[in-house]
Design an enzyme around this catalytic site. Structure first.
Site, PDB file in Angstrom:
ATOM      1  N   LYS A   1       0.841  -1.197   0.000  1.00  0.00           N
ATOM      2  CA  LYS A   1       0.000   0.000   0.000  1.00  0.00           C
ATOM      3  C   LYS A   1       0.876   1.247   0.000  1.00  0.00           C
ATOM      4  O   LYS A   1       1.919   1.286   0.637  1.00  0.00           O
ATOM      5  CB  LYS A   1      -0.906  -0.011   1.235  1.00  0.00           C
ATOM      6  CG  LYS A   1      -2.006  -1.067   1.173  1.00  0.00           C
ATOM      7  CD  LYS A   1      -2.959  -0.941   2.336  1.00  0.00           C
ATOM      8  CE  LYS A   1      -4.124  -1.913   2.211  1.00  0.00           C
ATOM      9  NZ  LYS A   1      -5.090  -1.790   3.332  1.00  0.00           N
TER      10      LYS A   1
ATOM     11  N   HIS B   1      -7.152 -13.416   1.800  1.00  0.00           N
ATOM     12  CA  HIS B   1      -6.873 -12.667   3.023  1.00  0.00           C
ATOM     13  C   HIS B   1      -6.907 -13.582   4.250  1.00  0.00           C
ATOM     14  O   HIS B   1      -6.238 -13.297   5.250  1.00  0.00           O
ATOM     15  CB  HIS B   1      -7.858 -11.516   3.180  1.00  0.00           C
ATOM     16  CG  HIS B   1      -7.207 -10.260   3.678  1.00  0.00           C
ATOM     17  ND1 HIS B   1      -6.278  -9.556   2.945  1.00  0.00           N
ATOM     18  CD2 HIS B   1      -7.310  -9.599   4.855  1.00  0.00           C
ATOM     19  CE1 HIS B   1      -5.849  -8.512   3.641  1.00  0.00           C
ATOM     20  NE2 HIS B   1      -6.460  -8.521   4.800  1.00  0.00           N
TER      21      HIS B   1
ATOM     22  N   ARG C   1      -3.541 -14.805   4.595  1.00  0.00           N
ATOM     23  CA  ARG C   1      -2.699 -13.755   5.191  1.00  0.00           C
ATOM     24  C   ARG C   1      -2.874 -13.737   6.701  1.00  0.00           C
ATOM     25  O   ARG C   1      -1.893 -13.657   7.451  1.00  0.00           O
ATOM     26  CB  ARG C   1      -3.075 -12.405   4.573  1.00  0.00           C
ATOM     27  CG  ARG C   1      -2.313 -11.197   5.130  1.00  0.00           C
ATOM     28  CD  ARG C   1      -2.642  -9.972   4.279  1.00  0.00           C
ATOM     29  NE  ARG C   1      -2.283  -8.712   4.885  1.00  0.00           N
ATOM     30  CZ  ARG C   1      -1.084  -8.164   4.832  1.00  0.00           C
ATOM     31  NH1 ARG C   1      -0.085  -8.786   4.232  1.00  0.00           N
ATOM     32  NH2 ARG C   1      -0.854  -6.988   5.386  1.00  0.00           N
TER      33      ARG C   1
ATOM     34  N   HIS D   1       2.608  -3.655   7.485  1.00  0.00           N
ATOM     35  CA  HIS D   1       1.710  -2.756   8.200  1.00  0.00           C
ATOM     36  C   HIS D   1       2.454  -1.477   8.575  1.00  0.00           C
ATOM     37  O   HIS D   1       3.534  -1.524   9.158  1.00  0.00           O
ATOM     38  CB  HIS D   1       1.192  -3.420   9.483  1.00  0.00           C
ATOM     39  CG  HIS D   1       0.168  -4.470   9.246  1.00  0.00           C
ATOM     40  ND1 HIS D   1      -0.139  -5.449  10.174  1.00  0.00           N
ATOM     41  CD2 HIS D   1      -0.644  -4.709   8.185  1.00  0.00           C
ATOM     42  CE1 HIS D   1      -1.085  -6.235   9.684  1.00  0.00           C
ATOM     43  NE2 HIS D   1      -1.405  -5.802   8.482  1.00  0.00           N
TER      44      HIS D   1
ATOM     45  N   TYR E   1      -3.496  -9.648  16.033  1.00  0.00           N
ATOM     46  CA  TYR E   1      -3.193 -11.076  16.007  1.00  0.00           C
ATOM     47  C   TYR E   1      -2.876 -11.619  17.387  1.00  0.00           C
ATOM     48  O   TYR E   1      -2.934 -12.823  17.617  1.00  0.00           O
ATOM     49  CB  TYR E   1      -2.054 -11.353  15.020  1.00  0.00           C
ATOM     50  CG  TYR E   1      -2.495 -11.061  13.611  1.00  0.00           C
ATOM     51  CD1 TYR E   1      -3.384 -11.898  12.958  1.00  0.00           C
ATOM     52  CD2 TYR E   1      -2.077  -9.906  12.954  1.00  0.00           C
ATOM     53  CE1 TYR E   1      -3.833 -11.607  11.682  1.00  0.00           C
ATOM     54  CE2 TYR E   1      -2.523  -9.612  11.679  1.00  0.00           C
ATOM     55  CZ  TYR E   1      -3.400 -10.460  11.055  1.00  0.00           C
ATOM     56  OH  TYR E   1      -3.853 -10.170   9.794  1.00  0.00           O
TER      57      TYR E   1
END
Length: 302
Positions: free
Chosen positions: A175, A244, A247, A270, A279
């Protein structure tokens, strides 16, 4: 009605900020939604704080949009008006004095449990209606997703040049067009990946897409999602497999194996550690379920 220069804003986001394709498409959709609102309400420039608050109520009460959608559309709009004000000081942003709080329920990721992952890997075949080569590529991509935690868009936009000669690492653009190095740690997978990359290099230039579809064009994310749906149906997996979820599984497995959370943050790309910290909650949930299954007190009574 105020003139919303969608195209110029989206182009600026792409060229100046390196915003990804999917985000750009969402920006355009968000601005079209607001344009319809201003047209229906006969609003004109300069827009006011009350106009923005009315739009918020419209999204919430009339369109019944989800909190996450409302927040995204307001953030897009705020970014747009800030960009417009920077280009034309005669059109100040109506968000200057707006304070809107959107409460978004925090949803835990849904990783794939270990038994399901084993079943997928042991199947060693992709969707039965796919060509043998496509089946092999599907399983190769699944394995790469499990060990790297890549977004499917990051993986499907890889080019041959992005992979090292021994296929032990790759340059990934995430991103915001941020680059990071991602490693392929498993020796067996690394060798299979090396053979695949070598074959692609013999048939394409360094600029060519790494993964191709059945007609020799770049494999698209949606095509791979469809393959996973077929595979899920064949293996009777519910909820169905998604890129995802692989992921999420990669991050959860690494955390449960004791990998430092900042290393997982670097792997996933991230920007904010808070995004990765979810997580920890996923692993705590898994711990609770494991303890409930064991039920130590019941075992001691026997």
């Amino acid at each position: 009605m105020p003139h919303l220069d969608h195209t110029a804003f989206v182009t600026a986001c792409r060229d100046e900020r390196g915003v990804g394709h999917h985000t750009l498409r969402a920006y355009a959709q968000d601005l079209r939604t607001f344009a319809r609102f201003t047209k229906d309400r006969h609003l004109t420039d300069p827009l006011s704080k009350d106009d923005i608050l009315a739009y918020h109520r419209h999204l919430r009460d009339e369109l019944d949009a989800k909190p996450a959608t409302i927040e995204r559309r307001l953030v897009t709009l705020k970014s747009y008006f800030a960009w417009r004000a920077d280009r034309n000081s005669a059109l100040p942003s109506p968000f200057a004095d707006v304070r809107i709080s959107v409460r978004i329920p925090r949803r835990l990721p849904r990783p794939i449990d270990r038994e399901t992952l084993k079943a997928v890997l042991q199947s060693e075949t992709g969707p039965t209606n796919a060509r043998p080569a496509d089946q092999e590529i599907t399983i190769l991509i699944i394995k790469l997703l499990i060990v790297t935690g890549l977004r499917i868009s990051e993986l499907t936009t890889l080019k041959i040049r992005d992979i090292s000669a021994d296929a032990s690492q790759m340059i990934v653009r995430g991103k915001g067009n941020r680059e990071r190095i991602v490693f392929v740690p498993n020796t067996e997978l690394q060798e299979a990946f090396r053979r695949y990359c070598a074959d692609r290099a013999r048939h394409g230039s360094l600029q060519s897409p790494l993964f191709l579809n059945a007609v020799g064009r770049r494999l698209r994310s949606q095509t791979f999602r469809k393959r996973l749906r077929v595979l899920s149906h064949r293996l009777d997996i519910t909820p169905h497999l998604t890129p995802h979820r692989f992921r999420h599984s990669a991050a959860t497995l690494l955390f449960e194996e004791g990998i430092d959370i900042r290393m997982i943050q670097a792997l996933l790309g991230h920007a904010n550690l808070r995004t990765t910290e979810i997580y920890v909650r996923v692993s705590n949930h898994a711990l609770r379920r494991a303890l409930e299954r064991v039920d130590v007190l019941s075992e001691l009574r026997q």
